[in-house]
Design a protein around this motif. Structure first.
Motif: not given
Length: 452
Positions: A249-258, A325-335
């Protein structure tokens, strides 16, 4: 509804050399920065179908411990004290805003508590004791449980209880999601709502996503109070399925919260309570925002085990205390390679995957006989009753290349969730009784009108 797959008694082999070569070192090392994910996820564990008699037969001693959320000891004792008032239970967990906050601490304080005489541990944990505590109680024999429970707690049941445990059990298992709710019950001075479910129904939903009614609740952090090894394994598969489905359901890059919002929203897709305003409009956002640490504890190891998903800032997860650390929202990437994504499609839970297949059968105009042959070839079980290693077929690769895959997956979610949830809601009016049902509906409507 699909039947629970037969389980074959299998004892996983130990792999001591593998565990010695984990990516992360032990917690005693000064360089340690993250939990050892490979220790709890040995290769090939998903491709077995074990029937476990105790926790020593798990693939590793730490397997599935990501599911065990922490609370303080006093609160946990209070919750277990509630469960001791019921007949024997095989598996149980507490969930919802009464266990893990969905609002800021200051906003959660209330002037009126639903608990008539709560212990200090409940008041402290809930910062005022303002939330009903929800439980799911799983038992191997529902009718026997209800028979004993009716004898001890007849007042927990509506008029349905007067018809006997056989009728109660039939109402539970024959309609909706296979769950029987008793709301607004006071136990040990604490107001609770509890659901009774058969162990096979729970296990089947975790593995196959028949309804997502129970599997969806376990997609979010819950407090597990009584455990069972086969359910721990089934839920680990359920959590991985939630990640995989969300990746589609998600795009190639997204954040933890997404990612965590997508996972949380799976079981709310198509839920009539969301459609008709019976839930807080920001419920999903509130759950993720206020439980980000628990979501990381629940899913980080599983994310790291997937070959097609990576954190873009690997240095961030190597810093001590990053999960807090609740202030950071790390980015991820999927193939996004169709080959990779076809394996995700193939590894979706059985009942849910068949819904996705059927949608594309209609879109592609595949003849019925050819489609049935494809379904037969894609069975999870081998001839001996074990699980086959799921590898994307030509049909899976064709699906994975389609641009409308997120929309089709969303349709399949709606088809999975809507009818069981709708029937369960109607059943709740009967099982709770008119007064309790009206009280419950009124509170839900009030939440639905909130703007923040």
């Amino acid at each position: 509804m699909s039947r629970l797959r037969p389980l074959t008694r299998i004892t996983w082999p130990r792999r001591p050399l593998l565990y010695a070569k984990c990516r992360y070192v032990t917690s005693k090392s000064p360089h340690t920065t993250a939990p050892p994910f490979q220790q709890s996820l040995p290769p090939g564990w998903e491709d077995e179908a074990p029937s476990l008699s105790d926790f020593t037969e798990l693939p590793h001693k730490d397997f599935g411990k990501n599911q065990l959320m922490e609370t303080n000891e006093e609160f946990k004792r209070s919750l277990r004290g509630i469960l001791r008032q019921f007949p024997p239970i095989t598996y149980a967990f507490a969930y919802g805003s009464g266990v893990f906050p969905q609002t800021d601490a200051t906003a959660s304080r209330v002037t009126h508590s639903p608990h008539p005489n709560p212990p200090e541990a409940i008041l402290k944990w809930q910062k005022g004791g303002g939330k009903v505590i929800d439980f799911v109680l799983a038992t191997r024999f529902s009718q026997h449980f209800h028979s004993l429970n009716l004898r001890e707690h007849r007042d927990h049941y509506s008029f349905v209880g007067s018809m006997g445990s056989a009728v109660v059990s039939h109402v539970q298992e024959g309609y909706g999601a296979g769950v029987y709710f008793n709301p607004y019950i006071t136990v040990n001075g604490i107001m609770i709502k509890y659901a009774v479910v058969n162990m096979q129904t729970l296990q089947r939903d975790l593995l196959d996503w028949d309804t997502l009614y129970l599997a969806g609740r376990l997609h979010k952090p819950v407090k597990i109070l009584f455990e069972e090894p086969n359910i721990r394994v089934a839920n680990q598969r359920n959590l991985l399925s939630a990640i995989r489905c969300s990746l589609l359901l998600l795009p190639e890059t997204f954040t933890e919260k997404e990612l965590y919002s997508t996972i949380t929203g799976l079981s709310y897709q198509g839920d009539p309570r969301m459609t008709y305003g019976s839930e807080h409009p920001k419920k999903i956002s509130n759950i993720v925002t206020h439980q980000i640490k628990n979501f990381r504890l629940l899913y980080h190891d599983l994310i790291m085990s997937l070959p097609n998903t990576t954190y873009l800032d690997s240095a961030a997860i190597n810093k001590s205390g990053w999960m807090e650390d609740t202030n950071q929202d790390l980015k991820l990437k999927q193939d996004m390679n169709p080959e990779r994504r076809s394996n995700i499609v193939r590894r979706l839970p059985k009942s849910f995957r068949e819904k996705v297949y059927f949608l594309y059968q209609r879109k592609f105009g595949i003849p019925g006989r050819e489609y049935q042959e494809m379904l037969e070839a894609s069975k999870d079980e081998d001839a001996k009753g074990g699980l086959k290693k799921p590898v994307g077929s030509a049909f899976d690769r064709r699906i994975a290349a389609e641009k409308d895959l997120p929309e089709m997956v969303t349709k399949a979610i709606n088809q999975t969730v809507y009818w069981p949830s709708a029937v369960q809601g109607i059943k709740g009016i009967v099982t709770a009784g008119p007064l309790r049902a009206w009280q419950y509906l009124k509170e839900k409507r009030e939440k639905g009108k909130m703007k923040s």
